[in-house]
Write a protein that holds these residues in place. Structure first.
Motif, PDB file in Angstrom:
ATOM      1  N   HIS A 286     -26.116  -7.637 -75.404  1.00 44.75           N
ATOM      2  CA  HIS A 286     -24.745  -7.147 -75.312  1.00 44.75           C
ATOM      3  C   HIS A 286     -24.723  -5.692 -74.838  1.00 44.75           C
ATOM      4  O   HIS A 286     -23.864  -5.300 -74.027  1.00 44.75           O
ATOM      5  CB  HIS A 286     -24.055  -7.285 -76.663  1.00 44.75           C
ATOM      6  CG  HIS A 286     -22.582  -7.026 -76.614  1.00 44.75           C
ATOM      7  ND1 HIS A 286     -21.996  -5.957 -77.245  1.00 44.75           N
ATOM      8  CD2 HIS A 286     -21.571  -7.695 -75.989  1.00 44.75           C
ATOM      9  CE1 HIS A 286     -20.697  -5.973 -77.028  1.00 44.75           C
ATOM     10  NE2 HIS A 286     -20.401  -7.010 -76.267  1.00 44.75           N
ATOM     11  N   GLU A 287     -25.665  -4.891 -75.317  1.00 52.00           N
ATOM     12  CA  GLU A 287     -25.770  -3.508 -74.849  1.00 52.00           C
ATOM     13  C   GLU A 287     -26.055  -3.460 -73.352  1.00 52.00           C
ATOM     14  O   GLU A 287     -25.511  -2.621 -72.626  1.00 52.00           O
ATOM     15  CB  GLU A 287     -26.876  -2.781 -75.607  1.00 52.00           C
ATOM     16  CG  GLU A 287     -26.574  -2.535 -77.078  1.00 52.00           C
ATOM     17  CD  GLU A 287     -27.759  -1.918 -77.803  1.00 52.00           C
ATOM     18  OE1 GLU A 287     -28.816  -1.728 -77.154  1.00 52.00           O
ATOM     19  OE2 GLU A 287     -27.628  -1.637 -79.001  1.00 52.00           O
ATOM     20  N   ARG A 288     -26.918  -4.368 -72.897  1.00 52.51           N
ATOM     21  CA  ARG A 288     -27.244  -4.393 -71.465  1.00 52.51           C
ATOM     22  C   ARG A 288     -26.029  -4.819 -70.635  1.00 52.51           C
ATOM     23  O   ARG A 288     -25.852  -4.341 -69.505  1.00 52.51           O
ATOM     24  CB  ARG A 288     -28.416  -5.343 -71.187  1.00 52.51           C
ATOM     25  CG  ARG A 288     -29.748  -4.936 -71.798  1.00 52.51           C
ATOM     26  CD  ARG A 288     -30.214  -3.552 -71.341  1.00 52.51           C
ATOM     27  NE  ARG A 288     -29.776  -2.516 -72.263  1.00 52.51           N
ATOM     28  CZ  ARG A 288     -29.402  -1.302 -71.925  1.00 52.51           C
ATOM     29  NH1 ARG A 288     -29.357  -0.959 -70.650  1.00 52.51           N
ATOM     30  NH2 ARG A 288     -29.036  -0.427 -72.820  1.00 52.51           N
ATOM     31  N   PHE A 289     -25.209  -5.700 -71.174  1.00 52.39           N
ATOM     32  CA  PHE A 289     -23.988  -6.099 -70.474  1.00 52.39           C
ATOM     33  C   PHE A 289     -23.070  -4.887 -70.321  1.00 52.39           C
ATOM     34  O   PHE A 289     -22.540  -4.632 -69.229  1.00 52.39           O
ATOM     35  CB  PHE A 289     -23.285  -7.219 -71.243  1.00 52.39           C
ATOM     36  CG  PHE A 289     -22.065  -7.770 -70.546  1.00 52.39           C
ATOM     37  CD1 PHE A 289     -22.187  -8.772 -69.595  1.00 52.39           C
ATOM     38  CD2 PHE A 289     -20.796  -7.290 -70.839  1.00 52.39           C
ATOM     39  CE1 PHE A 289     -21.068  -9.282 -68.949  1.00 52.39           C
ATOM     40  CE2 PHE A 289     -19.674  -7.794 -70.198  1.00 52.39           C
ATOM     41  CZ  PHE A 289     -19.808  -8.788 -69.248  1.00 52.39           C
ATOM     42  N   ALA A 290     -22.896  -4.159 -71.403  1.00 53.40           N
ATOM     43  CA  ALA A 290     -22.041  -2.973 -71.356  1.00 53.40           C
ATOM     44  C   ALA A 290     -22.593  -1.912 -70.416  1.00 53.40           C
ATOM     45  O   ALA A 290     -21.830  -1.163 -69.785  1.00 53.40           O
ATOM     46  CB  ALA A 290     -21.875  -2.395 -72.760  1.00 53.40           C
ATOM     47  N   ALA A 291     -23.921  -1.854 -70.285  1.00 52.58           N
ATOM     48  CA  ALA A 291     -24.559  -0.891 -69.403  1.00 52.58           C
ATOM     49  C   ALA A 291     -24.598  -1.365 -67.951  1.00 52.58           C
ATOM     50  O   ALA A 291     -25.128  -0.667 -67.086  1.00 52.58           O
ATOM     51  CB  ALA A 291     -25.983  -0.602 -69.888  1.00 52.58           C
ATOM     52  N   GLY A 292     -24.065  -2.546 -67.685  1.00 53.00           N
ATOM     53  CA  GLY A 292     -24.058  -3.070 -66.327  1.00 53.00           C
ATOM     54  C   GLY A 292     -25.392  -3.622 -65.885  1.00 53.00           C
ATOM     55  O   GLY A 292     -25.705  -3.614 -64.690  1.00 53.00           O
ATOM     56  N   GLU A 293     -26.192  -4.150 -66.837  1.00 54.27           N
ATOM     57  CA  GLU A 293     -27.514  -4.671 -66.516  1.00 54.27           C
ATOM     58  C   GLU A 293     -27.690  -6.150 -66.886  1.00 54.27           C
ATOM     59  O   GLU A 293     -28.803  -6.651 -66.862  1.00 54.27           O
ATOM     60  CB  GLU A 293     -28.598  -3.849 -67.222  1.00 54.27           C
ATOM     61  CG  GLU A 293     -28.724  -2.431 -66.705  1.00 54.27           C
ATOM     62  CD  GLU A 293     -29.878  -1.665 -67.321  1.00 54.27           C
ATOM     63  OE1 GLU A 293     -30.125  -0.531 -66.880  1.00 54.27           O
ATOM     64  OE2 GLU A 293     -30.549  -2.196 -68.245  1.00 54.27           O
ATOM     65  N   LEU A 294     -26.631  -6.836 -67.217  1.00 49.43           N
ATOM     66  CA  LEU A 294     -26.736  -8.250 -67.600  1.00 49.43           C
ATOM     67  C   LEU A 294     -25.658  -9.070 -66.896  1.00 49.43           C
ATOM     68  O   LEU A 294     -24.478  -8.710 -66.912  1.00 49.43           O
ATOM     69  CB  LEU A 294     -26.572  -8.417 -69.111  1.00 49.43           C
ATOM     70  CG  LEU A 294     -26.438  -9.864 -69.621  1.00 49.43           C
ATOM     71  CD1 LEU A 294     -27.721 -10.650 -69.402  1.00 49.43           C
ATOM     72  CD2 LEU A 294     -26.031  -9.886 -71.098  1.00 49.43           C
ATOM     73  N   ILE A 295     -26.088 -10.174 -66.280  1.00 49.77           N
ATOM     74  CA  ILE A 295     -25.171 -11.194 -65.783  1.00 49.77           C
ATOM     75  C   ILE A 295     -25.361 -12.442 -66.637  1.00 49.77           C
ATOM     76  O   ILE A 295     -26.494 -12.880 -66.882  1.00 49.77           O
ATOM     77  CB  ILE A 295     -25.430 -11.544 -64.312  1.00 49.77           C
ATOM     78  CG1 ILE A 295     -25.260 -10.306 -63.421  1.00 49.77           C
ATOM     79  CG2 ILE A 295     -24.486 -12.645 -63.844  1.00 49.77           C
ATOM     80  CD1 ILE A 295     -25.622 -10.547 -61.968  1.00 49.77           C
ATOM     81  N   VAL A 296     -24.270 -13.011 -67.099  1.00 49.39           N
ATOM     82  CA  VAL A 296     -24.283 -14.247 -67.879  1.00 49.39           C
ATOM     83  C   VAL A 296     -23.729 -15.362 -67.000  1.00 49.39           C
ATOM     84  O   VAL A 296     -22.649 -15.229 -66.413  1.00 49.39           O
ATOM     85  CB  VAL A 296     -23.443 -14.106 -69.156  1.00 49.39           C
ATOM     86  CG1 VAL A 296     -23.404 -15.431 -69.923  1.00 49.39           C
ATOM     87  CG2 VAL A 296     -23.979 -12.982 -70.039  1.00 49.39           C
ATOM     88  N   PHE A 297     -24.467 -16.460 -66.905  1.00 47.58           N
ATOM     89  CA  PHE A 297     -24.021 -17.641 -66.170  1.00 47.58           C
ATOM     90  C   PHE A 297     -23.714 -18.746 -67.181  1.00 47.58           C
ATOM     91  O   PHE A 297     -24.479 -18.944 -68.126  1.00 47.58           O
ATOM     92  CB  PHE A 297     -25.116 -18.139 -65.218  1.00 47.58           C
ATOM     93  CG  PHE A 297     -25.625 -17.091 -64.265  1.00 47.58           C
ATOM     94  CD1 PHE A 297     -25.003 -16.871 -63.049  1.00 47.58           C
ATOM     95  CD2 PHE A 297     -26.734 -16.327 -64.595  1.00 47.58           C
ATOM     96  CE1 PHE A 297     -25.480 -15.911 -62.174  1.00 47.58           C
ATOM     97  CE2 PHE A 297     -27.224 -15.361 -63.731  1.00 47.58           C
ATOM     98  CZ  PHE A 297     -26.589 -15.148 -62.512  1.00 47.58           C
TER      99      PHE A 297
END
Length: 410
Positions: free
Chosen positions: A99-110
């Motif tokens: 979740h932290e990586r998503f907020a940091a712009g480093e995670l894509i969820v498919f």
């Protein structure tokens, strides 16, 4: 826009940017330098079929809670609720680092993704996931090995890929030479045998549930949540064993002339019985995965900005809970792409809904995106394998799976 992701009646695509949140998210506890080295790719295979409706709960779908019942993850803001991604999707509360990586712009969820396979056998499903074809048989090599031959020259040693595994998995088998490094821990239980037994009993709900319950109980007794075992060496049943494997992969990749590609396997995702919701067996496994990904990023250090980590499983699980408080083999599921090289903060889902009329075979999340579209995009944008080679050599017979665009930072 990719044709499979076009908006249409009854479906919505969620592609949510999280750039505004990036400043508030802490980076991993290392100083990252932009070293002038080539791209790095880690592929993590979750064997056993991860429940995508638990890992990425569609809390905004009105049919979700009624189907997943006691296994459903609540909406963000509720007790033990999901970690918010957008108004429809969240992450399981155990996936704090992701979740932290998503907020940091480093995670894509498919979401609502799958390989072309539809028959719900672990071994056949894993074969299709790894061979890149439409059938489980017909090729003795894997798509990642075929891609190795097409990588741009780097001046590195011959072995540009490593499998952290007892044996080289199918995805890395083929003409290109690869390294194989066995984890230090020796499994007490033969995971291959357990998987074959699970396949044998897959059409018998009672035996499937009993086998899954026995295996999961043994794993929990092996140390999950037991502080007395906290200092013991990792065994195959420990949720944190994958952390040691991830560190091993990172250290090899950081070594002088080390491999650019690593494959990691994590078993134990076959949750036919007593799966649990926000807490329980699956939560423990997801927490171990989350810690492993953080360790991978920390250990890669200056290579993290050039790294993409692809996390996939052979298929999803049933939308409805079974009679033993678990889920059975399904079809559509989720996948993740995380790393410093990833243009993250996105949820990519052509969501079919979980209404009864929308379910595949009246039981599964219907897949609307071919995983090969993700694989092609990563190999093209990140590893610079040309499109013609991807279409004809790496993924033959995949014209319907057009590569996504914009997954990797320019």
């Amino acid at each position: 826009m990719h044709p499979r992701l076009q908006m249409n009646t009854g479906r919505r695509r969620f592609l949510i940017g999280a750039g505004a949140l990036a400043a508030s998210a802490a980076m991993p506890n290392v100083l990252f330098a932009h070293a002038a080295t080539s791209s790095r790719l880690v592929v993590m295979i979750l064997r056993g079929a991860l429940d995508g409706l638990a890992a990425v709960p569609p809390h905004g779908d009105p049919d979700y809670a009624g189907l997943h019942r006691e296994l459903a993850i609540g909406a963000p803001g509720t007790a033990d609720g999901a970690l918010a991604l957008n108004g429809t999707f969240g992450l399981h509360p155990s996936l704090v680092y992701l979740h932290e990586r998503f907020a940091a712009g480093e995670l894509i969820v498919f979401h609502a993704v799958a390989s072309p396979y539809r028959d719900r056998s672990h071994f056949d499903g894993q074969n299709v996931l790894e061979n890149g074809l439409v059938k489980p048989i017909g090729s003795a090599d894997g798509w990642l090995n075929r891609a190795l031959a097409a990588l741009p020259a780097s001046g590195r040693a011959a072995d540009r890929a490593v499998a952290i595994s007892q044996n080289v998995p199918l995805i890395l088998r083929g003409e290109a030479t690869v390294m194989s490094k066995s984890p230090q821990a020796t499994p007490d239980v033969d995971e291959d045998l357990l998987a074959r037994l699970a396949d044998l009993y897959s059409k018998d709900d009672w035996f499937s549930a009993r086998l899954s319950e026995a295996v999961q109980t043994d794993r929990m007794m092996d140390g999950a949540g037991d502080s007395a075992n906290a200092q013991r060496p990792a065994r195959s049943g420990y949720p944190d064993r994958v952390t040691a494997v991830a560190r091993m992969a990172a250290n090899l990749m950081r070594s002088d002339g080390g491999p650019e590609i690593a494959v990691i396997e994590a078993s134990g995702w076959d949750t036919h019985a007593n799966q649990g919701g926000a807490k329980g067996i699956l939560s423990t496994r997801l927490g171990g995965l989350d810690r492993a990904l953080k360790s991978l990023a920390d250990e890669l250090g200056p290579l993290w900005p050039q790294t993409a980590v692809l996390i996939v499983t052979e298929f999803g699980r049933t939308a409805a809970v079974n009679g033993t408080r678990g889920t059975d083999h399904g079809t559509g599921g989720c996948a993740f792409l995380v790393g410093g090289a990833v243009r993250g903060g996105q949820v990519i889902a052509d969501w079919p809904s979980l209404s009864r009329s929308a379910l595949l075979d009246n039981r599964d999340l219907k897949p609307t995106l071919d995983l090969r579209s993700v694989f092609k995009a990563v190999l093209d944008e990140h590893m610079h394998v040309d499109a013609n080679t991807l279409a004809k050599r790496v993924f033959p017979d995949s014209s319907g799976a057009r590569p996504l665009q914009g997954l990797i930072r320019a």
